[in-house]
Design a protein around this motif. Sequence first.
Motif, short mmCIF file in Angstrom:
data_model
loop_
_atom_site.label_atom_id
_atom_site.label_comp_id
_atom_site.label_asym_id
_atom_site.label_seq_id
_atom_site.Cartn_x
_atom_site.Cartn_y
_atom_site.Cartn_z
N THR A 1 0.84 -1.19 0.00
CA THR A 1 0.00 0.00 0.00
C THR A 1 0.88 1.25 0.00
O THR A 1 1.88 1.33 0.71
CB THR A 1 -0.90 0.02 1.25
N ALA A 2 0.50 2.23 -0.81
CA ALA A 2 1.26 3.47 -0.91
C ALA A 2 0.90 4.37 0.27
O ALA A 2 0.10 5.30 0.17
CB ALA A 2 0.97 4.18 -2.23
N ASN A 3 1.49 4.09 1.40
CA ASN A 3 1.17 4.81 2.63
C ASN A 3 1.88 6.16 2.71
O ASN A 3 3.01 6.30 2.23
CB ASN A 3 1.56 3.98 3.86
N GLY A 4 1.22 7.11 3.32
CA GLY A 4 1.85 8.38 3.67
C GLY A 4 2.02 9.38 2.55
O GLY A 4 2.56 10.47 2.78
N ASN B 1 9.22 10.09 4.13
CA ASN B 1 9.39 8.64 4.17
C ASN B 1 8.81 7.98 2.93
O ASN B 1 9.38 7.01 2.39
CB ASN B 1 8.74 8.06 5.43
N ALA B 2 7.66 8.50 2.47
CA ALA B 2 7.02 7.95 1.27
C ALA B 2 7.91 8.15 0.05
O ALA B 2 8.04 7.25 -0.79
CB ALA B 2 5.65 8.61 1.06
N GLU B 3 8.54 9.32 -0.07
CA GLU B 3 9.41 9.59 -1.20
C GLU B 3 10.64 8.68 -1.17
O GLU B 3 11.10 8.19 -2.22
CB GLU B 3 9.84 11.05 -1.20
N GLU B 4 11.19 8.45 0.01
CA GLU B 4 12.33 7.54 0.13
C GLU B 4 11.96 6.13 -0.31
O GLU B 4 12.73 5.45 -1.00
CB GLU B 4 12.84 7.53 1.58
N LYS B 5 10.79 5.70 0.10
CA LYS B 5 10.32 4.36 -0.28
C LYS B 5 10.17 4.25 -1.80
O LYS B 5 10.63 3.28 -2.42
CB LYS B 5 8.98 4.07 0.41
N LEU B 6 9.54 5.27 -2.39
CA LEU B 6 9.32 5.23 -3.83
C LEU B 6 10.63 5.34 -4.60
O LEU B 6 10.80 4.69 -5.64
CB LEU B 6 8.35 6.34 -4.25
#
Length: 297
Positions: A255-258, A267-272
């Motif tokens: 799931t694309a959280n945050g 944190n979402a940008e780091e994950k992506l």
Amino acid sequence: MNIRLLDLISPHSMIDFLDRYRKNEPLLVHHKGQELDSIQKLPFLESLDALIKHWSSPVQAHLPDVRDESSAIDVPSKDAHKLFACGMGLLFQDAQALSPILEESLVQLKQDLGLSALTFARCLIYATPDGKGTAPHFDQNINFVYQVSGTKKWKMAPNTHVGNPLTRHTMGQAPDSELASYLDDELPREMPQNSQTYVLKPGSVLFVPRGYWHETEAEGDAMALNFTFTAPAWMDLFLAALRSRLAQFPEWRETANGVASPDQRENAEEKLDSLLSMLVDDLPEWRASDILDVTED
């Protein structure tokens, strides 16, 4: 008997047609023989009355303010004739549902054209009152128009304002946001001066290339059958295969959280970014056959 591409373009050869097709040029053929009898003999194409009698779905009526699909209402088939008598053009969508011949012809024509399995193919029937027609516009699809009855004039011009449009556009209307993002030039408000006129009579077939400007006008009440193909662009094939590929990785299925939270956005940008790095490493291994194996097999 189902219709093949050669039936529509005869006496032109496939080589001649495909050359025009690749150059995005129209082609008009006036049939005088029996090549398209299987269409002409369809009972619901005998007249507008016969078509309405066979039709149970809603009919699209084009309002007089724009004379186009961009300004239309859906009406019960029983009311269609009344609106036609008032000067409104009618559109009967997905007419292939009335005839196995049309259904099979769509499959055959798509195959003859070499179009992707992801192509959306359908038959449309246009009923146009005397002196009426459609406003100038271009379509994102490929069309073969078979003139069933009456005479219709097509004014057509190449589109130098945008190449390979992904959506339909009616002249004078605001372009959708995506279309506006890749326009090569400001869209015109009247047909270009280099337009040409093509006159269709019963039995005529007109190939209308994707994105070509055109407007129409009927001389006498007219009815036409369109074989319409909305084919995917290369980007569509790639995106379809990309989803199929990424679905194999549990990290991409998370799931694309945050993403919409100011507190969690970093944190979402780091994950992506980490996922994109995975994709960059994977892309050099891709081949065209990998993509087409997903979309065409």
